[in-house]
Design a protein around this motif. Structure first.
Motif, PDB file in Angstrom:
ATOM      1  N   LEU A 153      34.965  37.527  42.106  1.00 55.97           N
ATOM      2  CA  LEU A 153      33.558  37.911  41.973  1.00 55.97           C
ATOM      3  C   LEU A 153      32.737  37.478  43.188  1.00 55.97           C
ATOM      4  O   LEU A 153      31.718  38.090  43.508  1.00 55.97           O
ATOM      5  CB  LEU A 153      32.953  37.284  40.712  1.00 55.97           C
ATOM      6  N   THR A 164      39.526  34.916  38.750  1.00 51.20           N
ATOM      7  CA  THR A 164      38.549  35.976  38.486  1.00 51.20           C
ATOM      8  C   THR A 164      37.203  35.648  39.122  1.00 51.20           C
ATOM      9  O   THR A 164      36.565  36.500  39.750  1.00 51.20           O
ATOM     10  CB  THR A 164      38.376  36.178  36.971  1.00 51.20           C
ATOM     11  N   HIS A 165      36.757  34.404  38.976  1.00 50.90           N
ATOM     12  CA  HIS A 165      35.461  34.017  39.530  1.00 50.90           C
ATOM     13  C   HIS A 165      35.475  34.049  41.056  1.00 50.90           C
ATOM     14  O   HIS A 165      34.455  34.397  41.676  1.00 50.90           O
ATOM     15  CB  HIS A 165      35.074  32.624  39.030  1.00 50.90           C
ATOM     16  N   ALA A 169      34.041  27.595  41.350  1.00 51.88           N
ATOM     17  CA  ALA A 169      34.240  28.693  42.299  1.00 51.88           C
ATOM     18  C   ALA A 169      33.142  28.685  43.374  1.00 51.88           C
ATOM     19  O   ALA A 169      33.423  28.878  44.566  1.00 51.88           O
ATOM     20  CB  ALA A 169      34.249  30.027  41.555  1.00 51.88           C
ATOM     21  N   ASP A 170      31.888  28.457  42.956  1.00 49.99           N
ATOM     22  CA  ASP A 170      30.787  28.394  43.925  1.00 49.99           C
ATOM     23  C   ASP A 170      31.006  27.268  44.931  1.00 49.99           C
ATOM     24  O   ASP A 170      30.739  27.427  46.135  1.00 49.99           O
ATOM     25  CB  ASP A 170      29.463  28.169  43.198  1.00 49.99           C
ATOM     26  N   ALA A 195      32.620  28.750  36.920  1.00 49.34           N
ATOM     27  CA  ALA A 195      31.802  29.428  37.936  1.00 49.34           C
ATOM     28  C   ALA A 195      31.274  28.439  38.965  1.00 49.34           C
ATOM     29  O   ALA A 195      31.229  28.738  40.168  1.00 49.34           O
ATOM     30  CB  ALA A 195      30.642  30.159  37.252  1.00 49.34           C
ATOM     31  N   GLU A 254      32.914  28.596  30.815  1.00 51.53           N
ATOM     32  CA  GLU A 254      32.811  29.645  31.830  1.00 51.53           C
ATOM     33  C   GLU A 254      31.863  29.221  32.940  1.00 51.53           C
ATOM     34  O   GLU A 254      32.111  29.454  34.131  1.00 51.53           O
ATOM     35  CB  GLU A 254      32.324  30.937  31.181  1.00 51.53           C
ATOM     36  N   ARG A 255      30.768  28.581  32.545  1.00 49.73           N
ATOM     37  CA  ARG A 255      29.796  28.119  33.537  1.00 49.73           C
ATOM     38  C   ARG A 255      30.412  27.051  34.431  1.00 49.73           C
ATOM     39  O   ARG A 255      30.165  27.035  35.656  1.00 49.73           O
ATOM     40  CB  ARG A 255      28.568  27.565  32.823  1.00 49.73           C
ATOM     41  N   ARG A 262      41.375  32.131  35.195  1.00 51.22           N
ATOM     42  CA  ARG A 262      39.937  32.359  35.096  1.00 51.22           C
ATOM     43  C   ARG A 262      39.232  32.023  36.412  1.00 51.22           C
ATOM     44  O   ARG A 262      38.286  32.710  36.814  1.00 51.22           O
ATOM     45  CB  ARG A 262      39.366  31.540  33.935  1.00 51.22           C
TER      46      ARG A 262
END
Length: 494
Positions: free
Chosen positions: A254, A250-251, A218-219, A215, A211-212, A247
């Motif tokens: 966010l 989703t990020h 995405a960043d 993320a 997950e990290r 997934r």
């Protein structure tokens, strides 16, 4: 009737024999054989650790290469030995070969291939060549912090140029580092965690790591300037591209973006226009099977702010239907998923600045012991076999019959473009062999095709030392968003 490419399978198994034999000869050529570790495949070669605090110098690698060449020129026979498992385990314990001892102790069947070298016995998960002189073309090159053992591609006699793959290597190396941190470098270590009741904790940490990683991707997409309009997600069969894309979506939401999913599968040409393989089958693996013109028109219109009705393929009839209508807002971004995502010919009208490319694969760091690795190809094959049986009704025989064609497509259309990726995502989980084993064994038991017997026996033997996990542990502890659920069932993403 699905055709089986026996030649490809024979070439693949022959390459494995050559690899095992060369690893045996390396044990006799390096200064500290107890430190030698076969790690993972990088391009046309295999990365090995030599141990020690410093990477080997070119002269050190040249000396090792010369020693191996001398053994090949001598054409020595490979001496296999017959020894009971318990006796072998005891001998390995005396020699301090803990990883091999633990691997064999977890097996139910007899010990695999045992070979004698300089008074010691070494174990391999499959057969070696009969004589050292049977080794063909190979090379050994420095590859800090270790060495790279290069072999020609399947069916080839000569080595191609040594192409660097830094992005792939870093992804493997990071996975290996986390394996060491979590204590999951070897299958036997994962087995110990399962027996100790520590699997739930391992699952939570592993899923958090993935997950990290998503993320962070995405960043990076958000902070890339100018911000890309299209994210292209590619990877080989059963790498988890679909779950990853969902997934990532989703990020990105966010972070305030509005992602829209586009599947390359919806841009297949009508069946009669799809190119054929030399065997006469439809070649759905090649780029030319896609309607590239329509795909690029779709992307350019969306990026320009137009409202576009996306196509949707009906795989039962292979006809194109009307799909959803999409308008890309100022915060909008497209996530395109498909095996050709990294091929520059897919998007000839897009600039590099308008795209962000992600390569997804199951880059497992797991080893059986120091000299025997779990290949990423076998992990993906098991994933696909389990998914095919569960969700598509295909028996293991059909999956194995299709696999050579899938592999040819990967070697030709996917792997050459790995380094086009801006970033790689590793979808492998350290415990997934334990989860896949029960369903894989059911698939093996249903096999009736004699042509699949040898390959199924090999996969059975690989899983023999894996402690199976099923039932409540799977349902309770593996989250429905896990990439593994894409294959075992229960995913809320696919």
């Amino acid at each position: 009737m699905i055709s089986r490419d026996a030649t490809s399978l024979e070439q693949y198994n022959q390459r494995r024999k050559v690899l095992r034999t060369l690893v045996l000869l390396l044990l006799n050529a390096v200064d500290h054989p107890e430190r030698l570790k076969l790690a993972y495949s990088v391009g046309d070669g295999y990365f090995l650790h030599l141990g020690g605090n410093h990477p080997p110098l070119p002269r050190d690698v040249a000396r090792i290469r010369d020693r191996v060449r001398a053994e090949i020129a001598a054409d020595h026979p490979i001496e296999t030995v017959t020894i009971g498992r318990d006796e072998l385990v005891a001998r390995l314990d005396e020699q301090g070969r803990d990883s091999t001892s633990a691997w064999l102790s977890d097996r139910e069947a007899a010990a695999p291939i045992a070979v004698r070298l300089n008074g010691e016995v070494f174990v391999f998960e499959g057969p070696l060549l009969a004589r050292t002189g049977e080794i063909g073309t190979w090379d050994l090159v420095p590859y800090p912090p270790g060495i790279l053992l290069r072999l020609p591609p399947n069916g080839a006699d000569e080595l191609g140029p040594n192409r660097e793959r830094p992005t792939l290597f870093r992804a493997f190396y990071e996975g290996e580092r986390w394996g060491e941190i979590l204590g999951t470098s070897y299958v036997s270590q994962v087995n110990q965690l399962v027996r100790a009741g520590a699997l739930p904790d391992l699952i939570q940490v592993s899923e958090a790591l993935q997950e990290r990683a998503i993320a962070r991707i995405a960043d990076r997409i958000l902070t890339t300037q100018p911000r890309p309009s299209v994210v292209l997600v590619s990877g080989p069969s059963s790498s988890g591209k679909t779950s990853f894309s969902m997934r990532l979506r989703t990020h990105l939401r966010l972070l305030g973006l509005q992602p829209h999913a586009v599947s390359l599968d919806d841009y297949y040409l009508p069946r009669e226009q799809v190119p054929r393989t030399p065997d006469g089958d439809y070649d759905y693996e090649c780029l030319e099977a896609l309607d590239i013109e329509l795909f690029n028109e779709t992307l350019l219109c969306l990026i320009s702010g137009d409202t576009v009705e996306l196509p949707r393929i009906d795989f039962k009839t292979h006809e194109r239907r009307r799909g959803k209508t999409v308008t890309l807002s100022q915060r909008g971004i497209l996530i395109v998923e498909g095996i050709h995502g990294l091929n520059p010919k897919l998007t000839p009208h897009l600039t590099a600045a308008s795209t962000f490319k992600v390569y997804v694969s199951a880059l497992t760091h797991l080893n059986l012991d120091r000299l025997n690795r779990v290949s990423t190809t076998d992990l993906r094959l098991l994933r696909r076999m389990v998914r095919d049986r569960r969700s598509r009704g295909y028996p293991a025989d059909d999956t194995l019959a299709r696999w050579p064609s899938v592999r040819r497509g990967e070697l030709k259309h996917i792997f050459p473009f790995q380094e086009e990726a801006d970033i790689m995502y590793n979808s492998a989980l350290p415990y997934e062999l334990n989860i896949l084993k029960p369903q894989a064994m059911l698939a093996f038991d249903e096999s009736t095709d004699p042509a699949a017997r040898e390959e199924i026996a090999r996969l059975r033997d690989m899983l023999d030392g894996v402690v199976a996990v099923e039932g409540e542990q799977v349902e309770r502890h593996i989250p429905p968003t896990s990439i593994l659920r894409e294959f075992t069932g229960g995913s809320v993403l696919v």
